[in-house]
Write a protein that holds these residues in place. Structure first.
Motif, PDB file in Angstrom:
ATOM      1  N   TRP A  88      -4.272   5.083   3.380  1.00 24.82           N
ATOM      2  CA  TRP A  88      -3.523   4.011   2.728  1.00 24.82           C
ATOM      3  C   TRP A  88      -4.316   3.462   1.552  1.00 24.82           C
TER       4      TRP A  88
ATOM      5  N   ALA B  62       0.847  -1.193   0.000  1.00 19.58           N
ATOM      6  CA  ALA B  62       0.000   0.000   0.000  1.00 19.58           C
ATOM      7  C   ALA B  62       0.881   1.240   0.000  1.00 19.58           C
TER       8      ALA B  62
ATOM      9  N   ALA C  12      -4.425   0.531  -1.265  1.00 21.80           N
ATOM     10  CA  ALA C  12      -3.887  -0.781  -1.635  1.00 21.80           C
ATOM     11  C   ALA C  12      -3.404  -0.736  -3.080  1.00 21.80           C
TER      12      ALA C  12
END
Length: 110
Positions: free
Chosen positions: A32, A25, A34
């Motif tokens: 965050w 990530a 991915a």
């Protein structure tokens, strides 16, 4: 060209950490995001760099190693996050994880 690589060493059993899922990530706009999930091969490494080329930019990253699945509930650890910052996307960043069911260590390798 810069790249991000990793490998996992199972220090409890003295062998590479094979078949370990690793979530990747990047911190974008305060959260965050991915990017992908990769898996280690029989040598405890990924078959290709985790990130390279245009997908490898300066910024904060996180690798989450799925150790609970690898050690099959034998120990204390489950998901192990490693957060770090890429300052120079033209450089090679190597993030190894040395682990057992009860502890781990990491560093910037070469």
């Amino acid at each position: 060209m810069g790249k991000l690589t990793t490998h996992v060493l199972d220090t409890a059993n003295g062998r590479p950490g094979a078949g370990i899922a690793i979530d990747v990530a990047m911190l974008q706009a305060g959260s965050w995001t991915a990017l992908k999930t990769v898996k280690t091969n029989a040598d405890g490494r990924t078959d290709a760099p985790v990130l390279e080329g245009d997908s490898f930019r300066a910024g904060a990253y996180e690798l989450v190693f799925h150790l609970g699945s690898y050690f099959k509930g034998q120990g204390f650890l489950d998901l192990v996050p490693v957060r770090f910052v890429i300052m120079d996307p033209a450089a090679h960043y190597h993030v190894p994880l040395l682990c057992s069911p009860w502890g781990y260590t990491t560093y910037r390798g070469s």
